[in-house]
Design an enzyme around this catalytic site. Sequence first.
Site, PDB file in Angstrom:
ATOM      1  N   ASP A   1      38.086  53.751  34.456  1.00 47.16           N
ATOM      2  CA  ASP A   1      36.693  54.059  34.821  1.00 47.16           C
ATOM      3  C   ASP A   1      36.572  54.619  36.226  1.00 47.16           C
ATOM      4  OD1 ASP A   1      37.092  51.767  36.394  1.00 47.16           O
ATOM      5  OD2 ASP A   1      34.984  51.189  36.171  1.00 47.16           O
ATOM      6  N   GLU A   2      37.668  55.166  36.713  1.00 49.95           N
ATOM      7  CA  GLU A   2      37.691  55.552  38.119  1.00 49.95           C
ATOM      8  C   GLU A   2      38.577  56.789  38.276  1.00 49.95           C
ATOM      9  OE1 GLU A   2      39.598  53.335  41.967  1.00 49.95           O
ATOM     10  OE2 GLU A   2      38.993  52.112  40.282  1.00 49.95           O
TER      11      GLU A   2
HETATM   12  N1  DCP Z   1      38.741  44.696  34.628  1.00 51.30           N
HETATM   13  C1  DCP Z   1      39.427  43.641  34.034  1.00 51.30           C
HETATM   14  N2  DCP Z   1      39.889  42.604  34.801  1.00 51.30           N
HETATM   15  C2  DCP Z   1      39.683  42.599  36.152  1.00 51.30           C
HETATM   16  C3  DCP Z   1      39.009  43.664  36.763  1.00 51.30           C
HETATM   17  C4  DCP Z   1      38.537  44.705  35.955  1.00 51.30           C
HETATM   18  O1  DCP Z   1      39.619  43.639  32.818  1.00 51.30           O
HETATM   19  N3  DCP Z   1      40.127  41.573  36.893  1.00 51.30           N
HETATM   20  C5  DCP Z   1      38.215  45.757  33.756  1.00 51.30           C
HETATM   21  C6  DCP Z   1      36.769  45.469  33.432  1.00 51.30           C
HETATM   22  C7  DCP Z   1      35.982  46.408  34.275  1.00 51.30           C
HETATM   23  C8  DCP Z   1      36.922  47.580  34.430  1.00 51.30           C
HETATM   24  O2  DCP Z   1      38.234  47.027  34.414  1.00 51.30           O
HETATM   25  O3  DCP Z   1      34.755  46.761  33.675  1.00 51.30           O
HETATM   26  C9  DCP Z   1      36.711  48.371  35.701  1.00 51.30           C
HETATM   27  O4  DCP Z   1      36.959  47.547  36.838  1.00 51.30           O
HETATM   28  P1  DCP Z   1      36.106  47.655  38.156  1.00 51.30           P
HETATM   29  O5  DCP Z   1      36.836  46.898  39.205  1.00 51.30           O
HETATM   30  O6  DCP Z   1      35.767  49.083  38.444  1.00 51.30           O
HETATM   31  O7  DCP Z   1      34.794  46.804  37.853  1.00 51.30           O
HETATM   32  P2  DCP Z   1      33.472  47.173  37.064  1.00 51.30           P
HETATM   33  O8  DCP Z   1      33.468  48.587  36.572  1.00 51.30           O
HETATM   34  O9  DCP Z   1      33.245  46.142  36.005  1.00 51.30           O
HETATM   35  O10 DCP Z   1      32.344  46.960  38.151  1.00 51.30           O
HETATM   36  P3  DCP Z   1      31.945  47.862  39.421  1.00 51.30           P
HETATM   37  O11 DCP Z   1      30.536  48.275  39.182  1.00 51.30           O
HETATM   38  O12 DCP Z   1      32.069  46.950  40.600  1.00 51.30           O
HETATM   39  O13 DCP Z   1      32.903  49.023  39.484  1.00 51.30           O
HETATM   40 CA    CA Z   2      33.981  50.330  37.958  1.00 51.48          CA
END
Ligand code: DCP
Ligand code: CA
Length: 400
Positions: free
Chosen positions: A99-100
């Site tokens: 997602d990045e």
């Molecule tokens: N992920 C996971 N376990 C973790 C961290 C992340 O499975 N310890 C997965 C779930 C997240 C995705 O990877 O949705 C992307 O991680 P991000 O760190 O970018 O976090 P989010 O997208 O959920 O939130 P943000 O809005 O802070 O980017």
């Molecule tokens: Ca994210």
Amino acid sequence: MHIDLDAFFVSVEQVLNPELKGKPVVVGGKPDRRGVVAAASYEARAFGLYAGMPLITASRLCPQAVFIEGGFPKYRDASKRFMAILADFSPYLEPMGLDEAYLDVTGFESIHGSIRQMAVAIKKRIRDELGLCASVGIASSKVVAKVASDLSKPDGLLEVLLGEERSFLAPLTVAQLPGIGKKSERVLKGLGINTIGQLAALPLGILKSHFGTAGVIIHNHANGIDDRKVEPPGEAKSISRETTFGKDTRDSSLLSATLRYLSEKVGSELRRQGKRAKCINLKLRYADFTTITRQQTLSQTSDSDQTIFDAGCKLLKKELSTGKQAVRLIGIGVASLVRGQQLDMLDASDMRLEKLNIAIDRIRKKYGFKAIQTGRTLLLKDIFSTNDEGSTLPTPSLSR
Ligand code: DCP
Ligand code: CA
């Protein structure tokens, strides 16, 4: 540009089930299951929930949260569509996970307008086509763009103008600098360093004495200096699969059945990429979280499940003969990958194995991974849950 989707797994679930919108939602599993939060919606984060927190703690802090299991294929599909949108703006795209991504749009302004306008257009397309929110950082380097997108979350857009990198970073805490983990943060705190500005002013020698050569990178990044290019991905350098057991185990037949399953997953991916491996590695995490890896180099490259498993098994036996603790996690990986066929003549048994692998791959490609199972993994039947992807353990790491 650094582009990062907000609350990714959760947001995908909310698009598929709009009833979840605006609610505290956790992806990771039901709270009665051992495991951790993979993603938490921003509403859930308001209760103190974060990725990596045990589900049981999360349910205590926020009992009204909706806990869902999630499913990797959905996130993979959304990720593909996300990356395809970015690729429409520049071929210099470097995905960092699902997602990045970094996107170098320098020179494409004449097509799309200013870089800021491009960022607005990217965010709009992601919202219109995927229903997701993205946060975007714009800067002259990777590290500053990443900090900017993090800081702008959620649904943000932050541009750091040329020449303002240092002053932008200065007031932020050292933990906000990518690469500074808990341990480094503690070391820096011990030196009286709390902000990136203080870190930037610290003499290079002091940083080197504490962090070795990484000290140079830290110093540069803290000063907004980062000349890493945006690099479209080359070919995978290693492939690995791992899983955490529901309950720590010393049961050697369970360990070896799981190892076999993981070896087959690694082997099939290796063959799918048309590669062979020279190096096999085993990873174990014990009940007290100590983690070890052991490797073995093969005399010839291989892409066979059996060879990966045999090497893994040998390493496992050796390790278990010394270890006294129960095992929490097991993983197997291959590295030193080369493309193409074996040059040496295969003997008859190797040829038989090769044919067997081809046949199994074909069946799995057509009917799914669970359509055929080897005797060694039969033990796992009750443990494995099934979904539309085939046979997977209930951890996302295994479904890939
Ligand atoms: N992920 C996971 N376990 C973790 C961290 C992340 O499975 N310890 C997965 C779930 C997240 C995705 O990877 O949705 C992307 O991680 P991000 O760190 O970018 O976090 P989010 O997208 O959920 O939130 P943000 O809005 O802070 O980017
Ligand atoms: Ca994210």
